[in-house]
Enzyme design. Structure first.
Site, PDB file in Angstrom:
ATOM      1  N   ASP A  95       0.836  -1.203   0.000  1.00  0.00           N
ATOM      2  CA  ASP A  95       0.000   0.000   0.000  1.00  0.00           C
ATOM      3  C   ASP A  95       0.866   1.247   0.000  1.00  0.00           C
ATOM      4  O   ASP A  95       1.570   1.530   0.973  1.00  0.00           O
ATOM      5  CB  ASP A  95      -0.917   0.001   1.225  1.00  0.00           C
ATOM      6  N   ASP A 275      -1.624   6.522  -6.115  1.00  0.00           N
ATOM      7  CA  ASP A 275      -2.068   5.577  -5.082  1.00  0.00           C
ATOM      8  C   ASP A 275      -2.284   4.189  -5.674  1.00  0.00           C
ATOM      9  O   ASP A 275      -3.206   3.976  -6.463  1.00  0.00           O
ATOM     10  CB  ASP A 275      -3.366   6.092  -4.455  1.00  0.00           C
TER      11      ASP A 275
END
Length: 404
Positions: A95, A275
């Site tokens: 992540d 992201d």
């Protein structure tokens, strides 16, 4: 539980002992991207919406909010990570928009290198959360890439990530501030920062290579390179742009860019985030409306995506991202969801065509005017440089691919 002074000494001694010349850097490690879903079709949009809510409200970090929907439906890169001595391998979600590394308590095997340091740690991701205790343990993310006594969370409660054993956070370390309940102003070193700090790699840089899904497969392969980049995975040179100074986006791997559809600017220079944890490409509301009109697309309430006809697809123009002095382009094919897996998102039929551009849900000027999610990263090599606070991009063999 170790006294703080003894634990600090132990940590310093272990780090000092590991400070060696980084002869093997950079090192690449394979990652696997899976389209995870449950209860039938994937509600990827709901997952992304919750994630955007967490971006917008920093107070959510370190809190468990009852109004945040939990979902195991998401796009995510899985990386094998070994922890302890003897090591146990865990499959963690990679992540780029969080920085805590943690594993579920039910999976965690305590060994001679596992030290609970007593602190309570928690984090909310928007669509998931974990709460548990902070430990020190040896963490290995690839051959020769071991961090001695890395700080990790061991989650006694978690939700939203059932397909993984935990998360490897590779965002800026400042994102961990507020996650330690007893030390709310302290940050926790990330694994990538620790690799550099202990001399295992020569640069606090990592590069990510992804590729689009092929045919009807729900999985694709890629790699993350620690300590630099892998020049065999991209064309030409990586061109860097500094982390934006705009509040909110500057907390993450945030950059400034403008967006042009065809020859029409739809988003003037603005700040947003790169992201890996978001699926789609999000742009400010007025930019989205301009894009919708220009493409002749219509909102589909079933998938919550924009839909176009075959003729509309044939008329699509390139979508350009002006980042620093360079322009990066999503071709018409790169702007659509893979048609072979339409049914997985509730699509009406296999030959329907859905666009991957979505409304971020707010006007421009909020400090979060775009999110370049996984559908963007599948088309470009992305490098993240912690030391110089910058993000770099390069084209790959998949930038102009027509796999969708």
């Amino acid at each position: 539980m170790f006294p703080a002074a003894s634990l600090t000494l132990l940590l310093l001694l272990s780090i000092t002992g590991s400070l060696v010349k980084a002869a093997n850097s950079p090192i690449s490690v394979p990652i696997t991207n899976r389209l995870s879903f449950s209860n039938g079709t994937m509600n990827l949009v709901a997952h992304d919406d919750a994630r955007i809510q967490a971006f917008r409200d920093p107070s959510m970090r370190g809190q468990r909010l009852n109004n945040v929907p939990l979902s195991n439906n998401y796009v995510g890169d899985s990386i094998p990570v070994s922890i302890g001595n003897p090591p146990t391998t865990y499959h963690l979600l990679l992540d780029s928009a969080s920085a805590n590394t943690w594993v579920r308590s039910s999976a965690y095997m305590r060994t001679s290198t596992s030290f609970r340091i007593g602190g309570f740690v928690e984090m909310t991701y928007g669509g998931g959360f974990f709460t548990g205790f902070e430990y020190l343990d040896n963490v290995t993310v690839g051959p020769g890439l071991t961090v001695i006594l890395q700080s990790i969370g061991v989650a006694v409660r978690s939700a939203g990530f059932d397909n993984y054993d935990g998360i490897l956070g590779i965002g800026p370390a400042a994102l961990t501030v507020g996650s330690l309940r007893d030390l709310p102003t302290d940050s926790i070193p990330t694994v990538t920062d620790s690799l550099y700090g202990q001399g295992t790699v020569s640069e606090d840089v990592f590069g990510i290579f992804c590729q689009p899904y092929v045919n009807s497969q729900l999985e694709s392969t890629g790699q993350i390179t620690f300590g630099g980049t892998d020049s065999t995975k991209y064309d030409g040179d990586i061109l860097y742009t500094p982390i934006t100074n705009t509040p909110r986006a500057s907390n993450y791997w945030g950059i400034d860019q403008s967006i042009v559809y065809g020859h029409t600017e739809i988003l003037p220079l603005a700040a947003g985030v790169v992201d890996s944890g978001a699926t789609f490409l999000y742009i400010a509301t007025e930019a989205y409306e301009l894009y919708k009109t220009a493409t002749g697309s219509e909102y589909d309430p079933v998938t919550r995506l924009l839909a176009i006809s075959e003729d509309g697809y044939n008329a699509l123009q390139n979508l350009h991202f002006n980042i620093g002095p360079q322009t990066y382009t999503l071709t018409p094919n790169a702007q659509i969801w893979p048609r072979s897996i339409n049914s997985r998102i509730g699509g009406r039929q296999a030959n329907a065509i859905y666009l991957i551009v979505r409304d971020i849900g707010a006007p421009s000027g909020t400090g979060l005017d775009f999110i370049s999610g996984y559908v963007f990263m599948q088309r470009f090599y992305v490098a993240f440089d912690t030391t110089k606070r910058r993000v770099g991009f390069a084209t790959t063999e998949f930038t102009y691919a027509t796999t969708n």
